[in-house]
Scaffold this active site. Sequence first.
Site, PDB file in Angstrom:
ATOM      1  N   SER A 296       0.803  -1.223   0.000  1.00  0.00           N
ATOM      2  CA  SER A 296       0.000   0.000   0.000  1.00  0.00           C
ATOM      3  C   SER A 296       0.837   1.275   0.000  1.00  0.00           C
ATOM      4  O   SER A 296       1.672   1.482  -0.878  1.00  0.00           O
ATOM      5  CB  SER A 296      -0.940  -0.068   1.196  1.00  0.00           C
ATOM      6  N   THR A 689     -17.589  17.787 -35.382  1.00  0.00           N
ATOM      7  CA  THR A 689     -17.340  18.627 -34.204  1.00  0.00           C
ATOM      8  C   THR A 689     -16.277  19.707 -34.423  1.00  0.00           C
ATOM      9  O   THR A 689     -16.175  20.617 -33.630  1.00  0.00           O
ATOM     10  CB  THR A 689     -16.884  17.752 -33.020  1.00  0.00           C
TER      11      THR A 689
HETATM   12  C1  16G Z   1     -18.629  12.929 -30.669  1.00  0.00           C
HETATM   13  C2  16G Z   1     -19.497  11.716 -30.610  1.00  0.00           C
HETATM   14  C3  16G Z   1     -18.710  10.477 -30.938  1.00  0.00           C
HETATM   15  C4  16G Z   1     -18.036  10.631 -32.265  1.00  0.00           C
HETATM   16  C5  16G Z   1     -17.250  11.896 -32.318  1.00  0.00           C
HETATM   17  C6  16G Z   1     -16.814  12.138 -33.737  1.00  0.00           C
HETATM   18  C7  16G Z   1     -21.274  11.293 -29.046  1.00  0.00           C
HETATM   19  C8  16G Z   1     -21.660  11.197 -27.630  1.00  0.00           C
HETATM   20  N1  16G Z   1     -20.015  11.582 -29.266  1.00  0.00           N
HETATM   21  O1  16G Z   1     -17.647  12.865 -29.705  1.00  0.00           O
HETATM   22  O2  16G Z   1     -19.579   9.388 -30.975  1.00  0.00           O
HETATM   23  O3  16G Z   1     -17.173   9.559 -32.479  1.00  0.00           O
HETATM   24  O4  16G Z   1     -18.060  12.989 -31.937  1.00  0.00           O
HETATM   25  O5  16G Z   1     -16.181  13.364 -33.811  1.00  0.00           O
HETATM   26  O6  16G Z   1     -22.076  11.132 -29.949  1.00  0.00           O
HETATM   27  P1  16G Z   1     -15.869  13.980 -35.215  1.00  0.00           P
HETATM   28  O7  16G Z   1     -17.178  14.048 -35.961  1.00  0.00           O
HETATM   29  O8  16G Z   1     -15.266  15.293 -34.939  1.00  0.00           O
HETATM   30  O9  16G Z   1     -14.930  13.046 -35.885  1.00  0.00           O
END
Ligand code: 16G
Length: 808
Positions: A296, A689
């Site tokens: 630990s 995204t």
């Molecule tokens: C988001 C999505 C994930 C996807 C990613 C792609 C959710 C909860 N999350 O993180 O599933 O793989 O976007 O990102 O839906 P991108 O479109 O920028 O490649």
Amino acid sequence: MIHSFYHQPKASNPITLMALVRSLLGAKKILGRSVTAASTSKRTTSAAPKGYVVPISYLSQPSFQALLSKSEEEFGFDHPMGGLTIPCSEDIFITVTSRLQKKKLEMAFVRNLLGAKKILGAATSKRATSAAPKGFLAVYVGESQKKRYVVPISYLSQPSFQALLSKSEEEFGFDHPMGGLTIPCPEDIFINSSSCAATNANLQGSETVCNLQVCLCSKGLKEESQKKRYLTQIASLLKSSDLFPLPQSLKLSYGTAGFRGDATLLASTVYRVGILSSLRSLKLKPSTIGLMITASHNKVSDNGVKVSDPSGGMLSQEWEPFADQIANASSPQKLVSLIKEFVEREEISIGDGEGEVWLARDTRPSGEALLRAAEIGVSSVSGCVAVDLGVKLVLDGANGVGGEKMDELLRGYLSNLDIEIRNTGRDGGVLNESVGADFVQKENVAPLGFGVNDVGVRCVSFDGDADRLVYFYVSSGEKIELLDGDKILSLFALFVKEQLNVLDNGCCRLGVVQTAYANGASTDYLNGLGLDVVFAKTGVKHLHEKAAEFDVGIYFEANGHGTILFSEDYVSLLVDKRKGLSEGSDEYNAVSRLVAVSKLINQAVGDAISGLLLVEVVLRHMGWSVQKWNELYKDLPSRQVKVEVPDRTAAVTTREETEALRPLGIQDAINGEIRKYKRGRAFIRPSGTEDVVRVYAEASTQEDADSLADSVAQLVKSFLEMALMRSLFSAKKIFSRATSAAPKGFLAVYVGESQKKRYVVPISYLSQPSFQALLSKSEEEFGFNHPMGGLTIPCPEDTFINVTSQLQ
Ligand code: 16G
Ligand code: MG
């Protein structure tokens, strides 16, 4: 509790080798007795070749043939030692032959039963009916001169009688010269049985034990075979304890958390605690005992060992005095006599049942050797196996919410789990900055806070909001082995499939869902399991939707988002089915496991904590380390890159994102690149995204995957730039037609979604990215045929004003 056991002996594992060596010690003794009698002798050579004698039957075993073939390759038929020479290392020879030995014993057991029954059948029809009363069997016993005995048929099911049969078969095959069953042991051993002289035999080392193996008891057969196993057992303990002498002046006591002390002095203690754990498992059968090697919070040069009962709590205090006694026993003899006494007092029956001890350790460098000592201790108790769970789990919390929550859980409900949490965010780390699942998966490196000290340790990374998880372990230096969403999916799919195979009514529709990002090797593996593999567009919502179409749908993105969905109907079907099954049967257990999984996993949405718990449960169920899990398949090398573009929406793909529809012609160009590489695969898709187009490439080597990714990225750049150029070009064309309408150096544009309004903008705008994005959208919708005779931008007017006012 879920427990079954898949123990794969590894040749490289010193402990299994030790066990093999031990079993070979028996073989060496036989060798001693049979050198002169052996008609074929085989020799192995390493530095100094050593002589071994093996049964001729080995010649028909593929693994032995592999050794022979190596031998023949090197020596041809001219074996220099005058016997057969096998030029492999002795270890390998021992590994191969002791496995054969085990296999042979199992086979002999089955064959003997069959053979004996055949002989029995023959005897009843021809000679022996008159000779042996009904329910009895005639046997011929003795080494040279054979004497006829009649024994009850029920003996056939007794282990000690089977041992005799096995010896009989080995020597006489099915050709029993006397026309009946022939048992070639000395007559007095056969007779000896009735008086059970062996019961009182003092332990005089392994010779006695060996002889006892062919002892038959006509009275109290069962007790006698137990006794025999018991003595074999003691011999094995004496042998293994020789390996772990007690350091001088070591005085230990099982304290608040087991034994602790300087790690260099603990091997004998841990070995002995291994024995104790096995005894505890046999005593509480059926049960699994935990043995944890850790000190630990104490300094790294210390270590310790503690035992946990099946409840997960500490070892019962009633056993602590015994732990103290054996830990301090001064010699192997003393140790064995303490064990003997304890086993008798506690009425633990050895060899009758199976015991299981799960081993784990923390990351202390001394842990590995101590774990090996524990493994030897555990397996020196007959019928007991050690399951190496590897090191405890270390969690990278991405400095996000997951580490915090996991910490709360560990303090509350899950206090039995041994998980160390790093990157909790409390010590100043930045969310997702060089930590977390996304970083680890995309960069294929260890997160901050993990490194050379963690080699081989099972690690897991959450992402900042704890809806993804990936596992990894540091393989050497900075390198990691990544177990991504695809591997997690494969582990879950294998586990679920295994349970369904037990139920085997084919009524469950099991499906797995992946995206284009899934590593090709994982898809091959899942197909190989005979599963229905379906592809969905990137994004949890798309996978979830497809998985929900199955009775049990498992989905995972390579990046670690995923879960398992059970249809309500299927779960109620399972629950109903279980009512008709007898508790503890295989089917009952399989149904219970599936129901338990449906409760453990978060079916609403992928969630890293429930994913982690299920991975841990399945690994324990399989008895697998993270390394063993990683061997399910080997990932194809892959590379992901992102390309910054003025407008990512210019890239449009098919539904499953495997092919690009726009810019026109780009897919053909990508295909041209893919064809250049072995096992090449690549695709592009606009990110959902960020303002980028993502490129994924895989191929048979990392170099190829990198180069394929680069060339596809190049294609994306030039195709998207070309699209832009075209729109610029057409804008200029229109512009030239419209010069009269707009002042020099200015351009007339028509803006608006339905009603179009005329604007005049400086030509210099054409070189601005945000204006280019507008143009590109214009080109997409109107091509070169601008209906108003000027440049038409079909965006809402206020967007146009917004963009242009920033330019001004
Ligand atoms: C988001 C999505 C994930 C996807 C990613 C792609 C959710 C909860 N999350 O993180 O599933 O793989 O976007 O990102 O839906 P991108 O479109 O920028 O490649
Ligand atoms: Mg997330």
